[in-house]
Design a protein around this motif. Structure first.
Motif, PDB file in Angstrom:
ATOM      1  N   GLU A 285      -4.668   5.234  -3.230  1.00 49.01           N
ATOM      2  CA  GLU A 285      -6.266   4.477  -3.864  1.00 49.01           C
ATOM      3  C   GLU A 285      -5.434   3.843  -4.524  1.00 49.01           C
ATOM      4  O   GLU A 285      -5.292   4.212  -5.657  1.00 49.01           O
TER       5      GLU A 285
ATOM      6  N   THR B 149      -7.742  -5.189  -7.444  1.00 47.69           N
ATOM      7  CA  THR B 149      -6.530  -3.897  -7.365  1.00 47.69           C
ATOM      8  C   THR B 149      -5.794  -4.703  -7.523  1.00 47.69           C
ATOM      9  O   THR B 149      -4.602  -5.830  -7.665  1.00 47.69           O
TER      10      THR B 149
ATOM     11  N   ASN C   3      -7.298   7.062 -10.228  1.00 43.27           N
ATOM     12  CA  ASN C   3      -7.393   8.255 -10.129  1.00 43.27           C
ATOM     13  C   ASN C   3      -6.240   9.217 -10.597  1.00 43.27           C
ATOM     14  O   ASN C   3      -6.265  10.175 -10.685  1.00 43.27           O
TER      15      ASN C   3
ATOM     16  N   SER D 184      -1.458   6.512  -9.225  1.00 45.82           N
ATOM     17  CA  SER D 184      -2.034   7.209  -7.366  1.00 45.82           C
ATOM     18  C   SER D 184      -1.904   8.392  -6.965  1.00 45.82           C
ATOM     19  O   SER D 184      -0.703   7.997  -6.957  1.00 45.82           O
TER      20      SER D 184
ATOM     21  N   ASP E 204       0.868  -1.188  -0.180  1.00 47.96           N
ATOM     22  CA  ASP E 204      -0.067   0.125  -0.252  1.00 47.96           C
ATOM     23  C   ASP E 204       0.281   1.073   0.194  1.00 47.96           C
ATOM     24  O   ASP E 204       0.429   2.147   0.805  1.00 47.96           O
TER      25      ASP E 204
END
Length: 292
Positions: free
Chosen positions: A188, A224, A268, A184, A125
């Motif tokens: 995210e 993901t 995004n 990102s 992450d």
């Protein structure tokens, strides 16, 4: 008489014994011309070599100096078939076994033992950034493990046929590599969704197979791509890089019909693809499972 004069004139043009000229020029004149062209072409060759040398000094063996790429990376599926059509008959083992074997070959480098040997266990992450220290290049760069077991029901470990034998096939989706891409802005993770693709059936009539796709299962969960696999530094700088994958399993898709499917990337910091490029940020394929 006239013919003799013409013959004599032609012979004198080729070689004139009185002036010792060959084709109208003396030996010194020919020597100067040849010397000029020799120097001229040596100069041109030198200019070419010098230009190439200066240009090569601006290049980096591990990273392109100038990168002209699409803003939206392409996508591809595995198993990859001709015209992106996956069609087989459950009753005919040979028709679907080739897909299972193709996935076995593709996922071979993702075996846990190989990943543990070659790559690092990274913090999930978050981006795995490996900057250079000024002129000191941090090469080769390390890569994060992507273990085959992450794909769970589509890993080929618990089900060596990847669901093809019972009409619940797995499709693996990969996002094309782009050097330096950060998908990102705010942590995210980018993710993949698959659904019905709209297709034209008449002049002004469109159709989609939403009611025929059925339930989908994604691996890793939510489909993901973890941020720890970015940024990518290039094939030479990151020799052991393992591209992250997403697998989608079709649990109860309608059989004996062509189903048009489209999978898209959502992030995004990745612009939405355009209709002009059918592989930019999405991939469309046709799936047909026959039971008779």
């Amino acid at each position: 008489m006239a013919k003799d004069n013409e013959k004599s004139t032609w012979k004198e043009f080729v070689w004139n014994p009185r002036t010792r000229e060959f084709l109208g020029r003396t030996a010194s004149s020919w020597g100067l011309i040849l010397l000029f062209y020799l120097v001229f072409y040596i100069f041109l060759a030198g200019m070419f070599v010098l230009t190439m040398y200066v240009m090569l000094q601006t290049l980096d063996d591990h990273k392109p100096t100038y990168q002209d790429r699409l803003a939206t990376p392409g996508m591809m599926i595995r198993p990859k078939s001709e015209a992106l059509e996956i069609s087989y008959n459950i009753q005919n083992t040979e028709s679907w076994d080739l897909y299972a074997k193709a996935l076995d070959t593709f996922l071979g480098p993702y075996n846990n033992s190989l990943q543990t040997e070659k790559n690092n266990e990274c913090l999930p992450d978050q981006y795995f950034v490996q900057e250079d220290s000024g002129d000191v290049k941090n090469n080769p760069k390390r890569s994060c493990q992507f273990n085959r077991t992450v794909l769970e029901g589509c890993s080929g470990i618990s089900d060596r046929y990847y669901g093809y034998h019972d009409g619940k096939p797995c499709i693996i989706i990969k996002l094309n590599r782009v050097i330096g891409m950060l998908p990102s802005k705010d942590g995210e993770a980018p993710y993949v969704t698959c659904g019905a693709k709209r297709y034209k059936v008449g002049k002004d009539e469109w159709k989609e197979d939403t009611d025929k796709i059925g339930e989908l299962l994604y691996f890793p969960p939510n489909g993901t791509y973890n941020l720890m696999y970015y940024p990518y530094y290039g094939k030479k700088a990151q020799v052991n890089y393992s591209q992250p994958l997403v697998a989608v399993k079709f649990l109860n898709i309608t059989t004996n019909e062509d189903i048009n499917i489209e999978c898209k990337i959502h992030a995004n910091n990745i612009p939405t693809g355009t209709e002009r490029d059918k592989f930019a940020g999405k991939i469309s394929f046709k799936l047909r499972i026959n039971t008779k």
